[in-house]
Design an enzyme around this catalytic site. Structure first.
Site, PDB file in Angstrom:
ATOM      1  N   GLY A  16       0.826  -1.211   0.000  1.00 41.55           N
ATOM      2  CA  GLY A  16       0.000   0.000   0.000  1.00 41.55           C
ATOM      3  C   GLY A  16       0.853   1.251   0.000  1.00 41.55           C
ATOM      4  O   GLY A  16       2.090   1.188   0.136  1.00 41.55           O
ATOM      5  N   ASP A  17       0.209   2.391  -0.210  1.00 40.59           N
ATOM      6  CA  ASP A  17       0.878   3.691  -0.179  1.00 40.59           C
ATOM      7  C   ASP A  17       1.949   3.832  -1.255  1.00 40.59           C
ATOM      8  O   ASP A  17       2.937   4.543  -1.075  1.00 40.59           O
ATOM      9  CB  ASP A  17       1.513   3.953   1.203  1.00 40.59           C
ATOM     10  CG  ASP A  17       0.538   3.695   2.326  1.00 40.59           C
ATOM     11  OD1 ASP A  17      -0.591   4.194   2.223  1.00 40.59           O
ATOM     12  OD2 ASP A  17       0.884   3.001   3.288  1.00 40.59           O
ATOM     13  N   LYS A  20      -0.463   5.338  -5.737  1.00 44.01           N
ATOM     14  CA  LYS A  20      -1.514   5.086  -6.741  1.00 44.01           C
ATOM     15  C   LYS A  20      -2.350   6.348  -6.953  1.00 44.01           C
ATOM     16  O   LYS A  20      -2.811   6.625  -8.045  1.00 44.01           O
ATOM     17  CB  LYS A  20      -2.462   3.972  -6.255  1.00 44.01           C
ATOM     18  CG  LYS A  20      -1.805   2.629  -6.072  1.00 44.01           C
ATOM     19  CD  LYS A  20      -2.811   1.562  -5.655  1.00 44.01           C
ATOM     20  CE  LYS A  20      -3.334   1.667  -4.239  1.00 44.01           C
ATOM     21  NZ  LYS A  20      -2.369   1.418  -3.180  1.00 44.01           N
ATOM     22  N   LYS A  22      -1.630   9.488  -7.170  1.00 46.57           N
ATOM     23  CA  LYS A  22      -1.161  10.426  -8.193  1.00 46.57           C
ATOM     24  C   LYS A  22      -1.571   9.928  -9.584  1.00 46.57           C
ATOM     25  O   LYS A  22      -2.063  10.707 -10.411  1.00 46.57           O
ATOM     26  CB  LYS A  22       0.367  10.580  -8.107  1.00 46.57           C
ATOM     27  CG  LYS A  22       0.942  11.378  -9.266  1.00 46.57           C
ATOM     28  CD  LYS A  22       2.414  11.671  -9.135  1.00 46.57           C
ATOM     29  CE  LYS A  22       2.958  12.220 -10.445  1.00 46.57           C
ATOM     30  NZ  LYS A  22       4.369  12.583 -10.389  1.00 46.57           N
ATOM     31  N   GLY A  44      -6.533   5.677   1.738  1.00 46.43           N
ATOM     32  CA  GLY A  44      -6.579   7.131   1.754  1.00 46.43           C
ATOM     33  C   GLY A  44      -5.470   7.742   0.936  1.00 46.43           C
ATOM     34  O   GLY A  44      -4.362   7.220   0.905  1.00 46.43           O
ATOM     35  N   HIS A  45      -5.814   8.782   0.222  1.00 41.43           N
ATOM     36  CA  HIS A  45      -4.757   9.571  -0.386  1.00 41.43           C
ATOM     37  C   HIS A  45      -5.184  11.025  -0.446  1.00 41.43           C
ATOM     38  O   HIS A  45      -6.368  11.336  -0.347  1.00 41.43           O
ATOM     39  CB  HIS A  45      -4.335   9.018  -1.749  1.00 41.43           C
ATOM     40  CG  HIS A  45      -5.352   9.183  -2.821  1.00 41.43           C
ATOM     41  ND1 HIS A  45      -6.261   8.206  -3.134  1.00 41.43           N
ATOM     42  CD2 HIS A  45      -5.599  10.211  -3.646  1.00 41.43           C
ATOM     43  CE1 HIS A  45      -7.023   8.634  -4.110  1.00 41.43           C
ATOM     44  NE2 HIS A  45      -6.641   9.853  -4.447  1.00 41.43           N
ATOM     45  N   THR A  46      -4.199  11.876  -0.563  1.00 44.37           N
ATOM     46  CA  THR A  46      -4.471  13.304  -0.540  1.00 44.37           C
ATOM     47  C   THR A  46      -4.305  13.869  -1.940  1.00 44.37           C
ATOM     48  O   THR A  46      -3.316  13.595  -2.611  1.00 44.37           O
ATOM     49  CB  THR A  46      -3.486  13.991   0.429  1.00 44.37           C
ATOM     50  OG1 THR A  46      -3.588  13.309   1.677  1.00 44.37           O
ATOM     51  CG2 THR A  46      -3.813  15.447   0.631  1.00 44.37           C
ATOM     52  N   GLN A 224      -5.293  -0.324  -0.973  1.00 49.32           N
ATOM     53  CA  GLN A 224      -4.274  -1.207  -0.384  1.00 49.32           C
ATOM     54  C   GLN A 224      -3.450  -1.859  -1.511  1.00 49.32           C
ATOM     55  O   GLN A 224      -3.316  -1.242  -2.560  1.00 49.32           O
ATOM     56  CB  GLN A 224      -4.896  -2.262   0.541  1.00 49.32           C
ATOM     57  CG  GLN A 224      -5.461  -1.701   1.826  1.00 49.32           C
ATOM     58  CD  GLN A 224      -6.883  -1.222   1.697  1.00 49.32           C
ATOM     59  OE1 GLN A 224      -7.719  -1.878   1.118  1.00 49.32           O
ATOM     60  NE2 GLN A 224      -7.156  -0.058   2.244  1.00 49.32           N
TER      61      GLN A 224
END
Ligand code: IMP
Length: 435
Positions: A16-17, A20, A22, A44-46, A224
């Site tokens: 994960g992290d 993805k 972007k 979660g993503h920002t 994930q």
């Protein structure tokens, strides 16, 4: 902006992290539909828009593109309170999703006693470092036929009876000291929370099928990643859904033929949050440096991520599991300036043998020692590079070895957080999508 006529999955290849978000942000503007198919608000993503950052946990990416229809598939578990806050947050920033959001009537709901059970377990010997959001218990209730689906919200008269089944079991487990709201409160709150969402509930499988049949494009947004997949990850240190390719089909109801391309996403190094095996982990100053430069702290929980060299063993496994057509390699620039960069190319087992396959059991994982190959680092910055010719020779050698080791060509290289920092491999399947 021209729309594409192709269906693409974006899947994580590590724990994960990977970044993805972007790629999904870059690509979703080109797609008519974006769908999430598994996971919940553990993801979660920002997204940064006009200097403002917006955290997305359950709303599919594409929310920021007015022409994009958003589908929450049947394989997702939803926390309605969090979902409503996310919608409100988007609305106040000018992103109104009215008329372009569909919630599967088969998606399951995360209830307060699921969260309580998750957190109770995390306080015990079986702690695996979950996000504490009730994800596991919600999927357990689904598998034990005690789950509440979004479609059940359209029948409020039977909700209390259905919720009671799982609620009573959790109450027994938590014992007399456990603090749970009453069944009546949980049911009444759910009915109240659900009100604004009722018009959005529908048959997402049919919607997606019709979209596919009409030739509309669909972007499948994975949450994930493969090593957290309940079947193909580092069990038991995994999440509770199938985050790899199989989950896409069960979590949407579409057949494999509906998919044209699979983009696997990996960082140029490795990170993981939570407990569990991570053979490439660096518990030294180098690991600390990767964390600092890469700003490796969780979007959802803020926890520091464990950092290490790129692990070609897990990533090759993920490429094979998903049938990735190409790699999105993220955050190469974080490795700028390291005198040497490493890659895990095999695992030494307890008997001294070397394998490039993953063990199945936690006890076998505990024996694994990484075989690390070192490469010369690069001192020239790669940050912001948009032309392969500008890459330092050492970075090129490293990337070629990485693609070789995971048996998958590079489709996209990210050289910084901004949208325009990176490039698509000329001639690859992503070119018409991102060009
Ligand atoms: P759960 O999904 O909250 O049950 O957590 C199970 C494991 O998956 C824990 O190790 C979490 O840290 C990890 N996990 C869940 N979601 C994510 C994610 O979006 N990124 C990284 N790790 C995650």
């Amino acid at each position: 902006m021209t729309l594409v006529a192709t269906n693409l999955a974006i899947l994580g290849l590590q724990w994960g992290d990977e970044g993805k978000g972007k790629l999904v942000d870059l690509l979703s503007a080109r797609f008519q539909n974006v769908t999430r198919f598994q996971g919940g608000n553990n993801a979660g993503h920002t997204v940064v828009v006009d200097g403002q950052s917006i955290a997305l946990h359950q709303v599919p990416s594409g929310a920021l593109h007015a022409g994009c229809f958003l589908v929450v598939g049947s394989g997702v578990v939803l926390n309605l309170e969090v979902f409503l806050k996310e919608l409100e947050n988007l609305r106040t920033r000018g992103f109104d999703l009215t008329g372009r959001l569909l919630l599967s009537d088969k998606a399951h709901i995360i209830l307060p006693h699921h969260i309580a059970l998750d957190q109770w377990r995390e306080g015990g010997a079986n702690k695996i470092g979950t996000t504490g959001r009730g994800i596991g218990p919600a999927y357990e209730m689904k598998a034990s036929r005690m789950g509440i689906r979004m479609g059940d919200l359209l029948h409020p008269e039977v909700l209390a009876e259905r919720i009671q089944l799982g609620y009573e079991e959790v109450k027994i487990l938590l014992g007399p000291t456990g603090t749970l709201a009453s069944l009546e409160t949980i049911t009444a709150n759910l009915i109240e929370l659900a009100k604004p969402l009722l018009p959005l509930i529908g048959n997402s499988q049919d919607y997606l099928f019709q979209a596919w049949r009409k030739g509309e494009s669909i972007l499948f947004e994975g949450a994930q990643a493969t090593l957290l997949d309940i079947d193909h990850g580092t069990y038991p240190f995994v999440t509770s859904s199938n985050c790899s390719i199989g989950g896409l089909f069960t979590g949407t109801g579409l057949p494999p033929k509906a998919l044209d391309h699979i983009l696997g996403v990996a960082k140029a190094y490795t990170t993981r949050v939570g407990a569990g095996p991570m053979p490439s982990e660096l518990l030294d100053a180098t690991g600390e440096e990767l964390r600092k430069v890469g700003r490796e702290f969780g979007t959802t929980t803020g926890r520091p991520r464990r950092c290490g060299w790129f692990d070609a063993v897990i990533t090759r496994h993920a490429c094979r599991t998903n049938g990735a057509d190409g790699l999105g390699i993220m955050k190469l620039d974080v490795m700028d300036g390291f005198p040497e960069v490493g890659m895990v190319v095999g695992y030494r087992d307890g008997n001294g043998g070397v394998t490039s396959l993953l063990p199945a059991c936690a006890a076998d994982w505990a024996e694994v020692q990484p075989v690390v190959k070192m490469y010369k680092g690069w001192s020239a910055p790669t940050r912001g590079i948009t032309d392969p010719k500008d890459l330092p020779a050492e970075a090129r050698t490293y990337l070629a070895a990485l693609c070789d080791a995971v048996e998958t060509p590079m489709a996209y290289l990210s050289t910084g957080p901004d949208r325009n920092e990176g490039y698509v491999t000329p001639g690859c399947f992503l070119e018409p999508l991102l060009g």
